[in-house]
Scaffold this active site. Structure first.
Site, PDB file in Angstrom:
ATOM      1  N   LYS A  52       0.850  -1.294  -0.103  1.00  0.00           N
ATOM      2  CA  LYS A  52      -0.141   0.012   0.044  1.00  0.00           C
ATOM      3  C   LYS A  52       0.835   1.458  -0.094  1.00  0.00           C
ATOM      4  O   LYS A  52       0.504   2.164  -0.694  1.00  0.00           O
ATOM      5  CB  LYS A  52      -0.727  -0.076   1.310  1.00  0.00           C
ATOM      6  CG  LYS A  52      -1.873  -0.948   1.167  1.00  0.00           C
ATOM      7  CD  LYS A  52      -2.903  -1.204   2.474  1.00  0.00           C
ATOM      8  CE  LYS A  52      -4.013  -2.071   2.328  1.00  0.00           C
ATOM      9  NZ  LYS A  52      -4.888  -2.013   3.457  1.00  0.00           N
ATOM     10  N   ALA A  68      -0.724   0.651   5.922  1.00  0.00           N
ATOM     11  CA  ALA A  68      -1.165  -0.226   7.149  1.00  0.00           C
ATOM     12  C   ALA A  68      -2.133  -1.220   6.443  1.00  0.00           C
ATOM     13  O   ALA A  68      -2.654  -0.916   5.690  1.00  0.00           O
ATOM     14  CB  ALA A  68      -1.741   0.630   8.338  1.00  0.00           C
ATOM     15  N   ASP A  69      -1.887  -2.506   7.373  1.00  0.00           N
ATOM     16  CA  ASP A  69      -3.022  -3.518   6.964  1.00  0.00           C
ATOM     17  C   ASP A  69      -3.104  -4.238   8.252  1.00  0.00           C
ATOM     18  O   ASP A  69      -1.950  -4.190   9.146  1.00  0.00           O
ATOM     19  CB  ASP A  69      -2.348  -4.407   5.969  1.00  0.00           C
ATOM     20  CG  ASP A  69      -3.605  -5.028   5.422  1.00  0.00           C
ATOM     21  OD1 ASP A  69      -4.333  -4.604   4.663  1.00  0.00           O
ATOM     22  OD2 ASP A  69      -3.698  -6.551   5.766  1.00  0.00           O
ATOM     23  N   GLN A  70      -4.127  -4.766   8.555  1.00  0.00           N
ATOM     24  CA  GLN A  70      -4.441  -5.384   9.647  1.00  0.00           C
ATOM     25  C   GLN A  70      -5.161  -6.811   9.437  1.00  0.00           C
ATOM     26  O   GLN A  70      -6.037  -6.765   8.451  1.00  0.00           O
ATOM     27  CB  GLN A  70      -5.507  -4.398  10.672  1.00  0.00           C
ATOM     28  CG  GLN A  70      -6.050  -4.901  11.961  1.00  0.00           C
ATOM     29  CD  GLN A  70      -6.826  -3.854  12.474  1.00  0.00           C
ATOM     30  OE1 GLN A  70      -7.904  -3.915  12.151  1.00  0.00           O
ATOM     31  NE2 GLN A  70      -6.256  -3.530  13.415  1.00  0.00           N
TER      32      GLN A  70
END
Length: 190
Positions: A52, A68-70
């Site tokens: 990203k 960010a990624d979750q």
């Protein structure tokens, strides 16, 4: 200092960034979020956060870009965003009465391709709630667009029996980690 761009359109992430009172803007990364199945959960969130940030950085090479990624993990199973209410119900049934982990990958890409990244993990335990209570929670539609089908910053906090780690991580962006990376990149606060 170079411009700061948040590679996300998440309202929760923007709200957390707003709290820093640093000038920034948000931009959709527009990336494929499928990762190789052999990656661990922490490797997957690190990879997606990097993807990203790099996608937006390609469009703005002189900026600092934060991605960010979750993902949510319970009993070795990864939970992503539910596609509908039934999927949300199944996810929440797996979480109630158990401890699960929220893993968030954060990647900051700057001028010259400098990369700073980290993964933050927070552990949460949910109360055992009755099916009727679970259905009433689902009626609130907080599950929409949320990994694990809940929002701890809203009514979902009533499901929470215990939280170990950074609460902002659960909301989508681990701010203690984000501030550390921004400081390493040379950003000044206040």
């Amino acid at each position: 200092m170079s411009e700061l761009i948040l590679a996300s359109t998440s309202s929760a992430r923007r709200a957390l960034m707003d709290g820093l009172r640093l000038p920034y803007r948000a931009e959709a990364p527009g990336v494929d979020e499928v990762v190789a199945p052999h990656l661990s959960v922490t490797e997957a969130v690190r990879e997606l956060a990097s993807r990203k940030a790099r996608a937006v950085h390609q469009r703005h090479p002189e900026a600092w870009v934060l991605g960010a990624d979750q993902l949510v993990e319970v009993a070795g199973e990864v939970l992503s965003k539910p596609v509908d209410r039934n999927a949300a119900r199944e996810q929440l049934r797996k979480l109630v009465g158990h401890t699960h982990a929220i893993h968030t990958g954060v990647c900051l890409v700057g001028p010259g391709g400098k990369v700073l990244d980290a993964v933050e993990t927070t552990r949460l335990t949910f109360y055992r709630v009755k099916e009727e209570e679970l259905e009433r929670y689902l009626d609130l539609n907080e599950w929409e667009g949320c990994c694990g089908s809940y929002r701890v910053e809203d009514a979902g906090q009533a499901l929470l029996e215990r939280l170990d780690g950074d609460r902002s991580n659960v909301q989508g962006l681990p701010m203690v980690t984000v501030v550390r990376l921004l400081r390493e990149a040379g950003f000044r606060f206040f």
